[in-house]
Design a protein around this motif. Sequence first.
Motif, PDB file in Angstrom:
ATOM      1  N   ARG A  33       0.841  -1.204   0.000  1.00  0.00           N
ATOM      2  CA  ARG A  33       0.000   0.000   0.000  1.00  0.00           C
ATOM      3  C   ARG A  33       0.878   1.257   0.000  1.00  0.00           C
ATOM      4  NH1 ARG A  33      -3.205  -1.230   3.781  1.00  0.00           N
ATOM      5  NH2 ARG A  33      -5.172  -1.459   2.629  1.00  0.00           N
ATOM      6  N   ASP A  78       1.100   4.028  -3.094  1.00  0.00           N
ATOM      7  CA  ASP A  78       0.826   5.428  -2.772  1.00  0.00           C
ATOM      8  C   ASP A  78       1.959   6.333  -3.262  1.00  0.00           C
ATOM      9  OD1 ASP A  78      -0.529   7.639  -1.385  1.00  0.00           O
ATOM     10  OD2 ASP A  78       1.123   7.488   0.044  1.00  0.00           O
ATOM     11  N   SER A 119      -4.216   9.329  -2.210  1.00  0.00           N
ATOM     12  CA  SER A 119      -3.846   8.967  -0.846  1.00  0.00           C
ATOM     13  C   SER A 119      -3.970   7.462  -0.673  1.00  0.00           C
ATOM     14  CB  SER A 119      -4.721   9.694   0.185  1.00  0.00           C
ATOM     15  OG  SER A 119      -6.047   9.213   0.136  1.00  0.00           O
ATOM     16  N   ARG A 120      -3.336   6.936   0.329  1.00  0.00           N
ATOM     17  CA  ARG A 120      -3.292   5.489   0.538  1.00  0.00           C
ATOM     18  C   ARG A 120      -4.672   4.901   0.861  1.00  0.00           C
ATOM     19  NH1 ARG A 120       0.893   6.021   5.278  1.00  0.00           N
ATOM     20  NH2 ARG A 120       1.417   7.724   3.886  1.00  0.00           N
ATOM     21  N   GLN A 121      -5.625   5.759   1.270  1.00  0.00           N
ATOM     22  CA  GLN A 121      -6.969   5.261   1.567  1.00  0.00           C
ATOM     23  C   GLN A 121      -7.665   4.717   0.324  1.00  0.00           C
ATOM     24  OE1 GLN A 121      -5.748   8.071   2.925  1.00  0.00           O
ATOM     25  NE2 GLN A 121      -5.643   7.278   5.018  1.00  0.00           N
ATOM     26  N   TYR A 122      -7.203   5.109  -0.853  1.00  0.00           N
ATOM     27  CA  TYR A 122      -7.794   4.608  -2.082  1.00  0.00           C
ATOM     28  C   TYR A 122      -7.333   3.181  -2.409  1.00  0.00           C
ATOM     29  CZ  TYR A 122      -9.375   9.370  -3.126  1.00  0.00           C
ATOM     30  OH  TYR A 122      -9.990  10.598  -3.081  1.00  0.00           O
ATOM     31  N   GLN A 165      -7.003  -0.659  -1.527  1.00  0.00           N
ATOM     32  CA  GLN A 165      -7.578  -1.711  -0.689  1.00  0.00           C
ATOM     33  C   GLN A 165      -7.146  -3.076  -1.211  1.00  0.00           C
ATOM     34  OE1 GLN A 165     -11.824  -1.238  -0.509  1.00  0.00           O
ATOM     35  NE2 GLN A 165     -11.726   0.428   0.982  1.00  0.00           N
TER      36      GLN A 165
END
Length: 804
Positions: free
Chosen positions: A234, A238, A250-253, A255
Motif C-alpha cells: 500500500r 501510494d 492517498s493510501r486510503q484509495y 484496498q
Amino acid sequence: MRHLKRISLYFFTSLLLSGCLGTKYLKEDENLLFKQNIKVGKAIDSDDLEQLYAQEPNRQFPLIPFAPYVWFYYWGKKSYDIEKYQAKKAEIAGKFSKKIKAAEKRSKRIKLERKQRRKLAKIDKTIEEGNTLMRWGEPLAVYDSSLTQSTIDRFELYLDSKGYFHSKIKHKTSSIGSRISSTYIIDEGPAYIVDTLFTQTGDSAITELLKKTEKKSHLKTGENYEQGNITKERERIDLLLKDNGYFNFSRQYVQFEVDTAFRESHNVAIKTLINRPSKRDRHKVFHVDSINFITDANVKSLPDSMRITEQYKGVSYRYYDPQYSKKVLNRRVFIRKDSLYSKSRSYNTQRQLANLDHFRFININYDSSGGKLIANIFTSPLSRYQWTNEVGINVTQGYPGPFYNISFKKRNIFKGLEIFEMNGRIGIEGVASVSGAEEVYRSVESGVNASLTFPQFILPISSSLKERLGQVNPKTRLLAGYTYTNRPEYQRNNTNFSNTYSWQNSRNTSYQVTLTDVSLIESSVDSTFGARLNQLERNGNRLINTFRPSLVTSMSANATWNFNSYGLNFSNSSFLRVFLESGGTTLNFINTEFLERESLEFYKFYKINIDFRKINPINKNTTIAYRVNAGYANPYGENGILPYEKYFFAGGSNGIRAWRPRRLGPGSFVEIDTLTNEVNYDFEQPGEIIFEGSIELRKNLIGFIDYAFFVDFGNTWTIEVDESRPGAEFNPKTFFEQLAVGTGFGLRFDFSFLVLRLDAGLKVYDPARPLEKRFILNEGFYDAPFTRDATEPIIFNIGIGYPF
C-alpha cells in the motif's frame, strides 16, 4: 575453604528464602509470575512473539533470583502520599500566581510562568507515575490469567498476519510455592501461500503504471502470505502514484481483498483495488505549472509587493535582497516546470536545501485550488555570522581533562552559498607516558584551522553535470590548519593542508575523497624517550625516523554506510566504514632529492581500514553490540616506516579495554622487566596490521544508569620481521594464537546530553606471556592479576560516550 563454602551455601539459601523476588508483597491467593517461555517451530521468530506478552515477569539480576526493581518500587511507595503532592502542587501554583501578578515587567512574568510550568510538570509526573524510586522500580508481577488469555489472543493475531491461519496454542503453568512459570506451546500449522494476484483499478493509466513496476511489488506468488507485505505494498503504490503526477492521491484509495477459500490447498488469492475518487471518474494527473521560491520568508515585516522577482530556468525567485546565487540554488531544486508532480522530488529538494546549512527552515507546499499546480518553496535564512563556544570534558585514550573550543562561521561569503569557518581548540588530558604506564602525565593538544566549503565540486566539469550532482549533496572543502601536541616524551608541530570532496548517494551512504593532504611535521623528544628510540634503531627498528622533520603527503577515500541511524537510537542498526589511503603517491613521479637536501623524512605507503559495528536489541532493556575493526598499512618507501600517526595501536577505552592505551602487541612480542621478571607494558607498541573486535551486552540497571558485560579480542602485528621485537610479525597460520582476549564490566551514566562510561577490564588471554601462562586464570585467583606482585591489575577506563 570448607568454611567458605558453607557460608556461601548459607547465604544463597537465605537469599532464596528471604523473598528477594518480592513475594512478601503478595496478598492472599496471589501468585508471582516468575518466568515464561515459548515453544514454537523454527518458521516463527520467537523474539517477535516475546514482544507481545501482555504481562512480563519482574526483571532480575543475571543468574541470581533477585528482583531489585521490586524493592525500589515498594521502598518508594512507602513514602508516596498522593494527597501530599496534590497539596504541594496547589501551594506552588498559588505562590507563583501571586509573583506573576505582582511582576511589573513582561519579561519577568514570562520567566516566572516558565518556571511555574516546569515545577508543576515535575509534580504532575510524580502524581501520575510515582516518585523517583517508584519510577526506577516496578510493581510486583502478580500472575493474572486474563492477561494470559490476552497474550494468546495477540499470538493468534500475529500468526494470522504471517499466514498461519490454523495455528493452535496451548498454555500450561507450573509452580513452586507462590511462583508460577508460564509456557506457551505453539503449533503454527501449515503456512498459506500466495497463489494468485489480481489488480482492479478502473483506470488504464494506473493499470499500466502498476504493470510496469510489478517487479518491485511486495506481493509475489509462491511466497508465504504476510500481512506486513500488504502494508508495504500500500505504501509503495501510494508513493508510486504520487511520484507520477497523482497529487491528490492517498493510501486510503488502496484496498486489498484476501481470499482464503482454498483451504484444502492452503492457497491465498489477493486482489489489489484502486478505488475511484467520489467526485470524479478517475484520479487526476497534475503537472507543475509554476515554481515560486521565496528565499527570505519571515525575515522582514515588509509587504510582499516589495520583493524583487527574477526568473531563472523556470523558477521564479523572490527576495528583498539578492543574497544567493540562483545558479547554485537551482542545483538543489529538483521540481521542474511542466513536469509531473513528484513527492520524492519535493522531499529531495527540501533535504538538499537543508544540507546547505544556510536556512533555518525549508517549507514546500503546493496550491491546486485554481486547477493548476503551483509549487511554493519558502526558506528563512540563518544568521550570516555565527560564533560558537564549547567547554567540556575530553576523553580519547586516557583520563578525563578539560577542553575549550571556539569557532567562527561566515555563511555565503562569496554569495555562492559557501561557508567559511575558523576553529580553535585546546585540550588537556591525562595519559600514560609512551615510555611508562605506571604514572599519568598531562597531555596538551591545541590547534587552529580555517576551512572554506563550497556546495559543489570545484572541478572542470560541465554545468549540466553539476546540476545532476546536486542530488547527492556535493561539497568541496579546502582546509589549512596547525596542531601542537605536548606529551611528556615528545612535542609535535603539524602544519596541514587538504582538499576534500564529499557527497551522499542516500541518507545512509556518504563518501569522501581527499585528493591532496599535505602535512609538515616537526618533533622534539626528551632524553628518556630518545634513548629508547636509539635502542630500537640499533636493533634495526627505524621508528626514530618518524620523529625527525617530516613531509607527509597522501590521497584517501572514505565510504560510510549508516543503517537505521546507528549511534542515535537503540533499534536494530549497523555501521560500516571503509577507509583507503595512499601516501606519497605523487613522490613516485617526481625527483625527491630536494627533500633529502632539506633533511626531510618522507613516506610512501598505502593503508586500508574496515570498521563494522552493529546493535541488536533483545528487548526494551537489553541490547547486544558488536564491533570488528581490521586494518593494514604497508610502507614501501626506502625508509620502510610509516608516519607515527599512521600506525595502528591496540588497547584503551575504545579498543581492548583490559590493556592500557596503545600497549597491546604486536603479535606475541614480550618485553620482560629485568627487575621483576614480569611482562613489561611500559611502552607504546605501533603495528602495521590490526584486527580487533568486541561483543558487549548492555542492560538498564536503574533510571539513567546502565551496565554492560563485554569481551574484547584482537592484536596488532608488523608485516616484516622486526629484530627489535621478536614475535611481532604477522603469520596467517599462527595469528589466531596471538589474539589477546579481555573481559570486564562497565557502568554507563546516560545524562541525555552525554554518556559517562566507566569500564573495568580483566585480561583473560595474554599472547605476550609464555604459552603455559597465557590464560591468566590458569591457577584461579592465585594467578596474576590478583596477586600482589602482579604487573598490571584490573584496568579501569573512563570514557565519554559508548565505546562503539
